[in-house]
Enzyme design. Structure first.
Site, PDB file in Angstrom:
ATOM      1  CG  ASP A  99      -2.144  -0.884   1.010  1.00 59.49           C
ATOM      2  OD1 ASP A  99      -2.249  -1.498  -0.066  1.00 59.49           O
ATOM      3  OD2 ASP A  99      -2.992  -0.953   1.915  1.00 59.49           O
ATOM      4  CG  ASP A 125      -0.017  11.980  22.208  1.00 57.46           C
ATOM      5  OD1 ASP A 125       0.001  12.743  23.187  1.00 57.46           O
ATOM      6  OD2 ASP A 125       0.458  10.836  22.245  1.00 57.46           O
ATOM      7  CB  ALA A 138      -4.538   3.563   6.740  1.00 57.09           C
ATOM      8  CE1 TYR A 139      -0.762   5.798  13.657  1.00 60.63           C
ATOM      9  CE2 TYR A 139      -1.517   8.056  13.398  1.00 60.63           C
ATOM     10  CZ  TYR A 139      -0.815   7.097  14.107  1.00 60.63           C
ATOM     11  OH  TYR A 139      -0.177   7.448  15.263  1.00 60.63           O
ATOM     12  CG  LEU A 167      -9.785   0.990  11.548  1.00 70.08           C
ATOM     13  CD1 LEU A 167     -11.231   1.417  11.754  1.00 70.08           C
ATOM     14  CD2 LEU A 167      -9.716  -0.121  10.504  1.00 70.08           C
ATOM     15  CB  SER A 168      -4.761   2.056  14.506  1.00 69.53           C
ATOM     16  OG  SER A 168      -4.040   3.225  14.227  1.00 69.53           O
TER      17      SER A 168
END
Lengths: 294, 294, 294, 294
Positions: C74, C178, C190-191, C193-194
């Site tokens: 990806d 953060d 991708a990010y 979702l986490s």
């Protein structure tokens, strides 16, 4: 020329409602406007407030009014929206409930905010509703609509159901969970939010699907285009009648083998906002963005 | 000398259960052990499996057995646990359900795993249960217990309740939500987990409090010492009977003004694990830690 | 007539890539097509694969190709997308990475799937990218783009930043966290979702804003219309250079007083999908929807 | 007899700190107590406040004081805790920071609350700390401790690391994520909470493991017994030095092949609370439980 000549007033019984109704009627009289009041709240008002006022059913009010003012909480406005969406009349809310994400005008500023709206100082925002249709053997057996959300679940808390989800005819997943919330942007700051759904801006054309206590840990809220057709097929493992609630009211049930179709309603609700209204300010204020910092 | 001479067998009807019962009885006979079978599953077995087997009530089995084997799913073991915790007899599960967090032995290794246990190759893990007591005007009106969780909610999905939470007599919060899950470590991989609660290791002495769809976004799961007294006071705004479910079964209800006390039960369940058992391996396997990577 | 005559091939070094490149070149030769290969991967191929192949820079490939095939993960496709979006050439991915949400073709079906695409059996899906512009004193000082996400954070993990968020010029909140993830629908698996962001269907025209470890518990992901202008103003309390990462690559930094503008890029990426492609099937497969059930 | 004769005072520069230091010294003089002040804050005070006051290093203060008062934010108390835990001296905090989960006394009630404590009106609560040891080839190469949390991550935000987690020697999982937070109950209302960790009551003997942006959607916070040995093994795929931060301060790094051991520290911090202190009241107040209702 006033854009609004005929002003409908609806609402529900509740703390402070009578006072706000009175204050509203007195103010509208000073503007020389025609007032039509819902027959369901007529009994809340003494004769002096009713003498030059028409009393009508909710539906008739929808037909004859240029503007409808709802006095109550978000629930009152949700109920009004479901009744009035088919008419093209704009709706303004006076908040007599707890939260007031939908009812912009606070009771102590009725004259100022309603006055501004009557003077043409307002913004119209179209909010879409959802239609829910339950089908059995391919035939529709029940229809209802919602401004916030349509929820399919077990009807008994902490009890699992099993269903298959299809979006635009495409299979998404088979899920065991307490149920599924299908939410509009308007509903995204209501039940859907407490279930972990995202906040969607009211002008976003999208629908959120929020699983309730899913037994698949990797299941997450999904957001799809507002024109998508959502289909929820009740699996054969369900042995009871499952309520299909619309804005928290249950008008429909579904059983094993039934499909619940959810789509955008053709008619939209025209919400009126005073010019000082801000969606994000509501979030800051009502969701505690300013205060729950650590 | 065999540590276990008298082996009780209980379970529930279900896919594959009869086969596992038969296989288990045949195997236990080869070891020359006394078999006592629950009268609720007697009808599942043909006479050839019953001729040298005692049939008893569940409670009697608890009294006379040195080891009880439950054939079924986690639900069967939960039910057995609630009945048997007061007796000091260890319990082993043969998994005939979907998940099997509590039933360690898979059906195709009955002889091997049960054999190991009979040979003394096992580990005993004590799991605590919770007592729920509903009081009205200070008097207890109902009692029930649970190995997984005690859930107070509206009984109707997507409907809010309002309650006050006290821990060790200290006021925690007044909350509007769909309800509250009070979970043991054992229950932390069940309903509590789907509601966002943390996974707690079975040997942790703690209780988790997980709000269900809270209307306070800052409300999060709270973990407290396992010896804490939890008190949930039902607020006057609730107008219906609220079910208090124990491991998903409703035996109690509470109403406005009632208090639900939840405390650790004095008796613990003695669970038997084959030596190859690992809690974290179960998590990896059953929760998809290995497969849901992106 | 073949819709695609000139086929560009790009990629990156990595496990299995050479094998897939060779197989792809051999196959395209059998179809009599013109092959143009990126100069950055020329060294991966032995002379026999290069003799009738043109070698060009990535940008030149974008100009002269009718179809570009990316061999890699990806990440390779993300890099290609950022380079190629301005050209109107469609892109197809052969998956040599871990996940492959963007690279549809698995290495063992190159001939079949690429063959189908060359035969006209495909679907084109337009994916939008985001532009990030950092401004200082009102002047742009840096520009970059992303297909998945733009992330503003501290550059040092577990270290807080403070910023103000504006959407369409409207103030949303001042937040300590953060950082903030601004994600496209493509990036939503991708990010984002986490970090708890919702899954957005690739055809949804929306942007998600996902706070990273917010110090406001009531802060939640927000989804807004894809045409919204996002502005992130770095507060004066930040004393270091904050990286602005695009698809995980850092090309920009911002400091106290700067504003980071994020908007939809005018050019879209044309992704080619074989007809058997399904977004939800990818989710089931790659996110573990089928396996992480409890 | 006063339980506390020798009062150490430490802190850090910051808004309002000087004023609180002065007020505290004046008040302690009226009680005729011996005052020892940290040499790191001596320069903040004019001579009139120092003439009858001893000035010492932090460590010496730990040895000679009966009570230590920290003037600053939670960060100051965290730093003090790490220095002072080995001495058996109780610590009281005067809040000059933002939040004050650890610093109970607000600046405007110094005389009242400190007076109560000096009169014996207080409660002592022991808070455990964590030791982090980094080992390379089996040998310890670095040691640090923390009252809130130990965080292993990439050191660069939005960048993944890969590690294996072991608890009590048992393999838990191999994970790709931004990192892992290992939190005490004290730390559960700090960074861990913003990452989705549960709130743990300060008297719970437990450690929470909270994954940061895990690439496994089914990965959830895990709570284990406070005496568990946590081992984090850095996988060979990590090519950089990973910071191991303790209460947000980085004193250690780890690299591929290293193991980070986290265990409970033998010495506990003795925190002093005025009798009106309530953990849940702090939560209601500081986390916005009362205000972020919708």
């Amino acid at each position: 020329m006033d854009p609004f000549r005929n002003i409908g007033i609806i609402g529900r019984e509740g703390s402070g409602v009578v006072e706000s109704l009175q204050r509203l009627i007195v103010f509208l009289r000073t503007r020389g406007l025609n007032i039509i009041i819902g027959d369901h709240i007529q009994h809340l008002l003494e004769p002096q407030y009713l003498h030059d006022v028409r009393v009508s059913s909710r539906k008739m009010i929808g037909e004859v009014s240029d503007l409808i003012i709802v006095v109550g909480g978000d629930g009152s406005l949700l109920a009004a929206a479901r009744t009035l969406a088919r008419f093209d009349v704009p709706v303004l809310g006076v908040n007599r409930g707890r939260l007031g994400f939908l009812t912009d005008v606070s009771p102590d500023e009725i004259e100022q905010r309603v006055g501004e709206v009557l003077d043409g100082q307002y913004r119209i925002e179209k909010r879409f509703l959802l239609d829910a249709v339950v089908t059995r053997n391919g035939e529709p057996i029940g229809v209802a609509d919602a401004l916030n959300d349509i929820v399919v679940n077990s009807g008994t808390s902490a009890k699992m159901i099993e269903f298959e989800l299809y979006i635009e005819g495409e299979f998404v997943y088979r899920q065991r969970s307490d149920g599924l919330i299908v939410s509009t942007p308007t509903g995204s700051t209501a039940y859907s939010l407490s279930g972990g759904g995202p906040i969607m801006h009211p002008r976003l054309d999208a629908i959120a699907l929020v699983p309730m206590f899913p037994h698949t840990l990797s299941s997450r809220p999904i957001v799809v285009d507002g024109n998508s057709e959502i289909k929820i097929v009740i699996c054969e493992s369900n042995t009871t009648q499952l309520p299909v609630s619309c804005d928290g009211q249950v008008h429909l049930t579904a059983q094993s083998g039934d499909a619940v179709y959810v789509t955008k309603k053709p008619h939209k609700l025209k919400m009126i906002h005073p010019l000082n209204h801000s969606f994000y300010a509501s979030c800051r204020d009502k969701l505690g963005w300013n205060t729950s910092n650590f």
